[in-house]
Motif scaffolding. Structure first.
Motif, short mmCIF file in Angstrom:
data_model
loop_
_atom_site.label_atom_id
_atom_site.label_comp_id
_atom_site.label_asym_id
_atom_site.label_seq_id
_atom_site.Cartn_x
_atom_site.Cartn_y
_atom_site.Cartn_z
N LEU A 30 0.66 -1.22 0.04
CA LEU A 30 -0.08 0.31 0.11
C LEU A 30 0.91 1.61 -0.04
O LEU A 30 1.80 1.32 0.91
CB LEU A 30 -1.09 -0.26 1.77
N VAL A 31 0.92 1.81 -1.05
CA VAL A 31 1.96 3.23 -0.98
C VAL A 31 1.25 4.10 -0.79
O VAL A 31 -0.11 4.71 -1.15
CB VAL A 31 2.49 3.05 -3.12
N GLU A 32 1.92 5.09 -0.02
CA GLU A 32 1.01 6.39 0.19
C GLU A 32 2.44 7.82 0.91
O GLU A 32 3.36 7.43 1.80
CB GLU A 32 0.58 6.64 1.80
N VAL A 33 2.26 8.80 0.24
CA VAL A 33 2.65 9.73 -0.12
C VAL A 33 3.30 10.61 1.10
O VAL A 33 4.10 10.68 1.76
CB VAL A 33 2.92 10.46 -1.37
N ASP A 34 1.73 10.64 1.68
CA ASP A 34 2.27 11.14 3.01
C ASP A 34 1.84 10.30 4.46
O ASP A 34 0.82 9.80 4.44
CB ASP A 34 0.13 11.72 3.02
N PRO A 35 2.64 10.71 5.40
CA PRO A 35 3.33 9.82 6.16
C PRO A 35 2.04 10.62 6.61
O PRO A 35 1.64 8.81 7.15
CB PRO A 35 4.52 10.49 6.46
N ASP A 36 1.30 11.49 7.69
CA ASP A 36 0.09 11.18 8.25
C ASP A 36 -0.66 9.90 8.05
O ASP A 36 -1.24 9.26 8.65
CB ASP A 36 -0.41 12.80 8.66
N ARG A 37 -1.05 10.84 6.07
CA ARG A 37 -2.03 9.38 5.52
C ARG A 37 -1.78 7.37 5.51
O ARG A 37 -2.67 7.18 5.65
CB ARG A 37 -2.00 10.02 4.69
N GLY A 38 -0.75 8.00 5.76
CA GLY A 38 0.07 6.31 5.76
C GLY A 38 -0.15 5.54 7.17
O GLY A 38 -0.65 4.70 7.67
N ALA A 39 -0.23 6.51 8.58
CA ALA A 39 0.11 6.05 9.65
C ALA A 39 -1.57 6.15 9.48
O ALA A 39 -1.89 4.16 10.78
CB ALA A 39 0.84 6.72 10.75
N ALA A 40 -2.31 6.83 9.80
CA ALA A 40 -4.27 6.66 9.41
C ALA A 40 -4.21 5.49 9.24
O ALA A 40 -5.31 5.19 9.47
CB ALA A 40 -4.44 8.23 9.39
N ALA A 41 -3.93 5.05 8.03
CA ALA A 41 -4.47 3.80 7.42
C ALA A 41 -4.07 2.45 7.74
O ALA A 41 -5.08 1.54 7.87
CB ALA A 41 -3.92 3.65 5.78
N ALA A 42 -2.84 3.00 9.08
CA ALA A 42 -2.74 1.35 8.94
C ALA A 42 -3.61 1.20 10.86
O ALA A 42 -3.71 0.64 11.04
CB ALA A 42 -1.23 1.74 9.38
N THR A 43 -3.76 2.30 11.19
CA THR A 43 -4.86 2.15 12.31
C THR A 43 -5.35 1.90 11.99
O THR A 43 -6.51 1.16 12.46
CB THR A 43 -4.30 3.96 13.09
N ARG A 44 -6.01 2.46 10.76
CA ARG A 44 -7.51 2.29 9.94
C ARG A 44 -7.82 0.59 9.84
O ARG A 44 -8.93 0.00 10.37
CB ARG A 44 -8.08 3.00 9.68
N LEU A 45 -6.97 0.67 9.03
CA LEU A 45 -6.61 -1.40 9.31
C LEU A 45 -6.48 -2.66 10.48
O LEU A 45 -8.01 -3.37 10.62
CB LEU A 45 -5.79 -1.79 8.15
N GLY A 46 -6.13 -1.77 11.55
CA GLY A 46 -5.98 -2.22 12.64
C GLY A 46 -7.09 -2.34 13.17
O GLY A 46 -8.15 -3.65 13.66
N GLU A 47 -7.58 -1.41 12.61
CA GLU A 47 -9.84 -1.09 13.76
C GLU A 47 -10.35 -2.25 12.76
O GLU A 47 -11.27 -2.98 13.20
CB GLU A 47 -9.97 0.48 13.65
N LEU A 48 -10.53 -1.72 11.49
CA LEU A 48 -11.40 -2.62 11.21
C LEU A 48 -10.95 -4.41 10.99
O LEU A 48 -11.98 -5.20 11.66
CB LEU A 48 -10.71 -2.74 9.20
#
Ligand code: NAD
Length: 297
Positions: A30-48
């Motif tokens: 999963l490629v994300e250039v914005d580190p904050d969005r990348g971190a948020a995505a990792a958190t959200r995937l964990g929640e899912l």
């Protein structure tokens, strides 16, 4: 068979596509250039995954296995060549998407797809060396819950590519429709029409957002009203789509001033906590935001 998936953009859609692909047993970068969005995505995937375990849809072992299948990358340059599938899910801007698709093509994927909601595949394909391997793969939000995959066939898309996209839908548990390449395809053109008109009705004071939505839910059996759906999609995303469709079909798709004002004010819907409704921890609050004086109209 496990495939190598690359998903570019870890926003609303990219993380959903990554979640579904990992759940189908594929290795996902999963490629994300914005580190904050990348971190948020990792958190959200964990929640899912936690939620799926909590609801008994996955065992803790299955969720842990899915988790290990997703790797975050900060740039396409970090991805090894030769993936089976690349899905581009960056914002709905022609130049940005073209640049990302050219970089993605350099990895030589067997199948290159765009999750665009509205831009013609032929437009996006300009500059690609192998447009025959490129196809629209339009997933719906939330990706894990929505069965449809709209497969959009450009004039240069090869028949084998369309067949591969339809087969991919099956492997991801999705039900495909194959659509000719026109801006807005079969879904966004109709769905955005309804959403834009509902926003004009809010601006005209026809009824509150909650009552406009309730009218469509109870009167037309829509599962969710057009304004709540706009909040779920993202007002910024809808604005970009409206502009694309306006350029293609004229002013019947002109974005209502209220939509542009709300986006300029950072009221992007669920993802920002404010849109036509208030959202708290991703859940719609009872009071509609626009009707309580939160907007300029
Ligand atoms: P989003 O704004 O939530 O996410 C886009 C992500 O792409 C952001 O995190 C951004 O930082 C990232 N990005 C930007 N440039 C990048 C690059 N060069 N490399 C890697 N990442 C990059 O947007 P979204 O709602 O996920 O929409 C993405 C695409 O999917 C758009 O084309 C949109 O029209 C389409 N789409 C959206 C929905 C929806 O309901 N939101 C539904 C179907 C399709």
């Amino acid at each position: 068979m496990s495939e190598r998936f690359v998903v570019v953009g870890a926003g609303t859609m990219g993380l959903g596509i990554a979640y579904v692909a990992a759940g189908a047993g594929h290795a996902v970068e999963l490629v994300e250039v914005d580190p904050d969005r990348g971190a948020a995505a990792a958190t959200r995937l964990g929640e899912l995954w936690d939620r799926a375990v909590g609801r008994g849809k996955l065992t803790a072992e299955q969720a842990a296995a899915n988790r290990t299948r997703v790797t975050l990358r900060a740039a396409l340059a970090e991805v090894a060549p030769g993936p089976d599938v690349v899905v581009e899910a960056v914002p709905e801007r022609l130049d940005l998407k073209r640049a990302v698709l050219r970089d993605a093509e350099a990895l030589d994927p067997a199948l290159l797809g765009s999750n665009t909601s509205s831009i013609a595949i032929g437009e996006l394909a300009a500059g690609l060396a192998r447009p025959d391997r490129f196809v629209g793969l339009h997933f719906f939000n939330p990706v894990w819950a929505m069965a449809l995959l709209e497969v959009v066939v450009g004039s240069a898309t090869a028949e084998e590519t369309t067949a591969a996209a339809v087969a991919l839908a099956g492997r991801l548990g999705k039900d495909p429709v194959v659509v000719r390449d026109m801006p807005g395809f079969a879904t966004s053109r109709l769905g955005v029409t309804l959403g834009l008109e509902a926003i004009r009705m809010v601006a005209d004071g026809v009824a509150s957002p909650a009552d406009i939505d309730k009218a469509m839910v109870l009167g037309y059996r829509h599962p969710v009203g057009p304004l709540e759906l706009t909040d779920l999609v993202g007002l910024d995303v809808r604005l970009d789509i409206a502009r694309t469709l306006q350029a293609a079909y004229g002013d019947r798709f002109a974005p209502p001033p209220l939509l542009a004002e709300m986006v300029a004010a950072g009221r992007l819907g669920k993802k920002s906590g404010q849109g036509f409704y208030h959202w708290e921890d991703g859940v719609k609050a009872v009071r509609p935001a626009v009707a309580d004086g939160g907007s300029s109209r």
